[in-house]
Write a protein that holds these residues in place. Sequence first.
Motif, short mmCIF file in Angstrom:
data_model
loop_
_atom_site.label_atom_id
_atom_site.label_comp_id
_atom_site.label_asym_id
_atom_site.label_seq_id
_atom_site.Cartn_x
_atom_site.Cartn_y
_atom_site.Cartn_z
N ARG A 25 -12.57 1.16 -2.52
CA ARG A 25 -12.80 0.08 -3.48
C ARG A 25 -14.28 -0.29 -3.57
NH1 ARG A 25 -10.45 -5.14 -2.74
NH2 ARG A 25 -10.50 -4.71 -0.53
N PHE A 26 -14.96 -0.39 -2.44
CA PHE A 26 -16.35 -0.83 -2.46
C PHE A 26 -17.22 0.10 -3.28
CE2 PHE A 26 -20.67 -0.71 -0.77
CZ PHE A 26 -21.02 -2.05 -0.86
N SER A 27 -17.12 1.41 -3.00
CA SER A 27 -18.01 2.36 -3.67
C SER A 27 -17.69 2.51 -5.16
CB SER A 27 -17.92 3.73 -2.98
OG SER A 27 -16.59 4.21 -2.97
N TYR A 28 -16.43 2.26 -5.55
CA TYR A 28 -16.06 2.41 -6.95
C TYR A 28 -16.30 1.14 -7.77
CZ TYR A 28 -14.03 7.09 -6.76
OH TYR A 28 -13.86 8.45 -6.66
N TRP A 29 -16.45 0.00 -7.11
CA TRP A 29 -16.64 -1.26 -7.83
C TRP A 29 -18.05 -1.80 -7.74
CZ3 TRP A 29 -13.62 -2.69 -11.51
CH2 TRP A 29 -12.24 -2.44 -11.46
N ILE A 30 -18.79 -1.47 -6.69
CA ILE A 30 -20.10 -2.10 -6.48
C ILE A 30 -21.08 -1.76 -7.60
CG2 ILE A 30 -20.95 -0.23 -5.01
CD1 ILE A 30 -21.76 -4.02 -4.77
N ILE A 31 -21.13 -0.51 -8.04
CA ILE A 31 -22.07 -0.13 -9.11
C ILE A 31 -21.69 -0.76 -10.44
CG2 ILE A 31 -23.04 1.78 -10.42
CD1 ILE A 31 -24.11 1.42 -7.55
#
Length: 207
Positions: A25-31
Amino acid sequence: MLDGVGILITIYFIHDQFEFSAIKRFSYWIIPIFTCYEFVTTFKWSTLNGLLLSGIVVFAYFVSRYQAMHTRIRLEETATTYFHDAAGQEVPIYRKVVTAQGGRHYLYGWLMVIGMQLLIEATYLHEHLTAHRVWTAFFEEIMADVLSFYRFASADSHTSWIIWALTAATSLGYTLWLAHRSPAARRTLFNQMAFTRVAEEEDQPKR
Protein backbone atom coordinates in the motif's frame (compact mmCIF):
# COMPACT_ATOMS: atom_id res chain seq x y z
CA MET A 1 24.84 10.73 -15.51
CA LEU A 2 25.65 8.39 -18.33
CA ASP A 3 28.19 6.33 -16.46
CA GLY A 4 28.63 2.81 -15.17
CA VAL A 5 26.39 3.34 -12.13
CA GLY A 6 23.63 4.88 -14.24
CA ILE A 7 23.76 2.03 -16.72
CA LEU A 8 23.65 -0.58 -13.94
CA ILE A 9 20.64 1.11 -12.32
CA THR A 10 18.91 1.23 -15.70
CA ILE A 11 19.54 -2.48 -16.28
CA TYR A 12 18.25 -3.26 -12.77
CA PHE A 13 15.10 -1.19 -13.39
CA ILE A 14 14.32 -2.96 -16.67
CA HIS A 15 15.05 -6.40 -15.19
CA ASP A 16 12.87 -5.62 -12.17
CA GLN A 17 9.82 -5.09 -14.40
CA PHE A 18 9.97 -8.77 -15.36
CA GLU A 19 10.11 -9.97 -11.75
CA PHE A 20 7.13 -10.42 -9.45
CA SER A 21 7.26 -8.00 -6.52
CA ALA A 22 4.89 -7.54 -3.60
CA ILE A 23 2.09 -4.99 -3.94
CA LYS A 24 2.45 -2.74 -0.92
CA ARG A 25 0.00 0.00 0.00
CA PHE A 26 2.71 2.50 0.93
CA SER A 27 4.67 2.27 -2.32
CA TYR A 28 1.54 2.34 -4.50
CA TRP A 29 -0.12 5.28 -2.74
CA ILE A 30 2.72 7.55 -1.61
CA ILE A 31 3.63 8.85 -5.09
CA PRO A 32 0.02 9.57 -6.20
CA ILE A 33 -0.69 11.36 -2.92
CA PHE A 34 2.53 13.38 -2.98
CA THR A 35 2.26 14.39 -6.64
CA CYS A 36 -1.45 15.24 -6.32
CA TYR A 37 -0.56 17.55 -3.43
CA GLU A 38 2.19 19.21 -5.47
CA PHE A 39 -0.20 19.62 -8.40
CA VAL A 40 -2.88 21.25 -6.25
CA THR A 41 -0.39 23.71 -4.75
CA THR A 42 1.08 24.76 -8.13
CA PHE A 43 -1.96 24.72 -10.42
CA LYS A 44 -3.45 28.07 -11.45
CA TRP A 45 -6.77 28.01 -13.22
CA SER A 46 -7.17 29.43 -16.71
CA THR A 47 -8.97 28.26 -19.82
CA LEU A 48 -5.71 27.11 -21.40
CA ASN A 49 -4.59 25.32 -18.23
CA GLY A 50 -7.98 23.64 -17.96
CA LEU A 51 -7.70 22.33 -21.52
CA LEU A 52 -4.15 21.12 -20.94
CA LEU A 53 -5.21 19.38 -17.73
CA SER A 54 -8.08 17.65 -19.54
CA GLY A 55 -5.66 16.39 -22.20
CA ILE A 56 -3.25 15.11 -19.55
CA VAL A 57 -6.03 13.26 -17.72
CA VAL A 58 -7.24 11.61 -20.93
CA PHE A 59 -3.67 10.60 -21.83
CA ALA A 60 -3.06 9.22 -18.32
CA TYR A 61 -6.36 7.32 -18.42
CA PHE A 62 -5.38 5.30 -21.48
CA VAL A 63 -1.70 4.82 -20.60
CA SER A 64 -2.34 3.70 -17.01
CA ARG A 65 -5.14 1.40 -18.17
CA TYR A 66 -2.86 -0.12 -20.80
CA GLN A 67 -0.16 -0.74 -18.20
CA ALA A 68 -2.53 -2.19 -15.60
CA MET A 69 -4.44 -4.43 -18.02
CA HIS A 70 -1.18 -6.13 -19.03
CA THR A 71 0.25 -6.42 -15.52
CA ARG A 72 0.34 -9.98 -14.22
CA ILE A 73 -0.98 -10.37 -10.67
CA ARG A 74 -0.80 -13.45 -8.53
CA LEU A 75 -1.36 -14.49 -4.93
CA GLU A 76 1.65 -16.24 -3.44
CA GLU A 77 1.42 -18.40 -0.34
CA THR A 78 4.66 -19.01 1.51
CA ALA A 79 5.00 -21.22 4.57
CA THR A 80 7.05 -19.29 7.10
CA THR A 81 6.35 -21.40 10.18
CA TYR A 82 4.27 -24.34 11.37
CA PHE A 83 2.59 -25.89 14.40
CA HIS A 84 1.92 -29.43 15.54
CA ASP A 85 -1.68 -30.66 15.52
CA ALA A 86 -3.19 -33.08 18.01
CA ALA A 87 -1.72 -36.01 16.08
CA GLY A 88 1.75 -34.50 16.17
CA GLN A 89 1.77 -33.68 12.47
CA GLU A 90 3.41 -30.50 11.23
CA VAL A 91 0.83 -28.05 9.87
CA PRO A 92 2.37 -25.16 7.89
CA ILE A 93 1.16 -21.60 8.38
CA TYR A 94 1.09 -19.72 5.11
CA ARG A 95 1.74 -16.05 4.56
CA LYS A 96 -0.25 -14.66 1.64
CA VAL A 97 1.36 -11.96 -0.51
CA VAL A 98 -0.15 -10.35 -3.60
CA THR A 99 2.55 -9.76 -6.23
CA ALA A 100 2.63 -8.02 -9.61
CA GLN A 101 4.81 -8.11 -12.71
CA GLY A 102 4.62 -5.11 -15.04
CA GLY A 103 6.58 -6.62 -17.92
CA ARG A 104 7.28 -5.02 -21.27
CA HIS A 105 3.88 -3.35 -21.52
CA TYR A 106 4.55 -1.42 -18.32
CA LEU A 107 7.85 -0.28 -19.85
CA TYR A 108 6.09 0.78 -23.05
CA GLY A 109 3.64 2.88 -21.05
CA TRP A 110 6.46 4.28 -18.96
CA LEU A 111 8.29 5.35 -22.13
CA MET A 112 5.12 7.01 -23.42
CA VAL A 113 4.92 9.06 -20.23
CA ILE A 114 8.57 10.11 -20.57
CA GLY A 115 7.93 11.06 -24.18
CA MET A 116 4.91 13.14 -23.20
CA GLN A 117 6.90 14.86 -20.46
CA LEU A 118 9.65 15.81 -22.92
CA LEU A 119 7.08 16.99 -25.46
CA ILE A 120 5.46 19.22 -22.83
CA GLU A 121 8.82 20.64 -21.81
CA ALA A 122 9.69 21.44 -25.42
CA THR A 123 6.36 22.90 -26.55
CA TYR A 124 4.70 24.43 -23.49
CA LEU A 125 7.64 25.11 -21.16
CA HIS A 126 9.92 26.06 -24.08
CA GLU A 127 12.88 24.10 -22.78
CA HIS A 128 15.70 23.27 -25.16
CA LEU A 129 15.94 19.50 -25.46
CA THR A 130 19.37 18.01 -25.72
CA ALA A 131 20.64 14.46 -25.47
CA HIS A 132 21.74 15.27 -21.91
CA ARG A 133 18.26 16.51 -20.96
CA VAL A 134 16.59 13.43 -22.45
CA TRP A 135 18.91 11.13 -20.52
CA THR A 136 18.43 13.16 -17.32
CA ALA A 137 14.64 12.92 -17.55
CA PHE A 138 14.93 9.21 -18.33
CA PHE A 139 17.27 8.51 -15.42
CA GLU A 140 15.31 10.64 -12.92
CA GLU A 141 12.16 8.65 -13.64
CA ILE A 142 14.08 5.41 -13.21
CA MET A 143 15.36 6.57 -9.82
CA ALA A 144 11.86 7.65 -8.79
CA ASP A 145 10.52 4.19 -9.67
CA VAL A 146 13.34 2.33 -7.96
CA LEU A 147 13.47 4.58 -4.87
CA SER A 148 10.17 6.28 -4.00
CA PHE A 149 11.81 8.88 -1.76
CA TYR A 150 13.91 10.11 -4.70
CA ARG A 151 10.88 11.97 -6.07
CA PHE A 152 10.61 13.83 -2.76
CA ALA A 153 14.31 14.69 -2.79
CA SER A 154 14.21 15.91 -6.39
CA ALA A 155 11.05 17.99 -5.94
CA ASP A 156 11.62 21.58 -7.05
CA SER A 157 9.47 24.60 -6.31
CA HIS A 158 9.88 25.60 -9.98
CA THR A 159 8.57 22.29 -11.32
CA SER A 160 5.60 23.02 -13.57
CA TRP A 161 2.13 21.93 -12.49
CA ILE A 162 1.91 20.12 -15.82
CA ILE A 163 4.67 17.67 -14.83
CA TRP A 164 3.05 17.13 -11.43
CA ALA A 165 -0.32 16.54 -13.11
CA LEU A 166 1.16 14.04 -15.56
CA THR A 167 2.90 12.06 -12.82
CA ALA A 168 -0.08 12.22 -10.46
CA ALA A 169 -2.63 11.15 -13.07
CA THR A 170 -0.59 8.25 -14.45
CA SER A 171 0.52 6.86 -11.06
CA LEU A 172 -2.95 7.23 -9.51
CA GLY A 173 -4.56 5.75 -12.61
CA TYR A 174 -2.26 2.73 -12.53
CA THR A 175 -3.01 2.05 -8.86
CA LEU A 176 -6.78 2.37 -9.34
CA TRP A 177 -6.80 0.24 -12.50
CA LEU A 178 -4.92 -2.53 -10.68
CA ALA A 179 -7.49 -2.40 -7.89
CA HIS A 180 -10.29 -2.47 -10.46
CA ARG A 181 -9.10 -5.52 -12.37
CA SER A 182 -7.87 -7.65 -9.46
CA PRO A 183 -9.84 -8.35 -6.25
CA ALA A 184 -6.62 -9.54 -4.57
CA ALA A 185 -4.82 -6.29 -5.45
CA ARG A 186 -7.83 -4.26 -4.32
CA ARG A 187 -7.88 -5.95 -0.92
CA THR A 188 -4.19 -5.17 -0.46
CA LEU A 189 -4.30 -1.59 -1.75
CA PHE A 190 -7.34 -0.70 0.35
CA ASN A 191 -6.23 -2.68 3.41
CA GLN A 192 -9.18 -5.05 3.18
CA MET A 193 -7.07 -8.08 4.10
CA ALA A 194 -6.65 -6.92 7.68
CA PHE A 195 -9.04 -8.21 10.30
CA THR A 196 -9.57 -7.67 13.98
CA ARG A 197 -10.84 -10.21 16.46
CA VAL A 198 -12.46 -8.77 19.54
CA ALA A 199 -13.04 -11.16 22.43
CA GLU A 200 -16.22 -10.97 24.42
CA GLU A 201 -16.08 -8.13 26.91
CA GLU A 202 -15.39 -9.29 30.41
CA ASP A 203 -17.84 -8.49 33.15
CA GLN A 204 -16.79 -5.32 34.86
CA PRO A 205 -16.69 -5.30 38.63
CA LYS A 206 -19.59 -3.49 40.19
CA ARG A 207 -18.86 -0.34 42.09
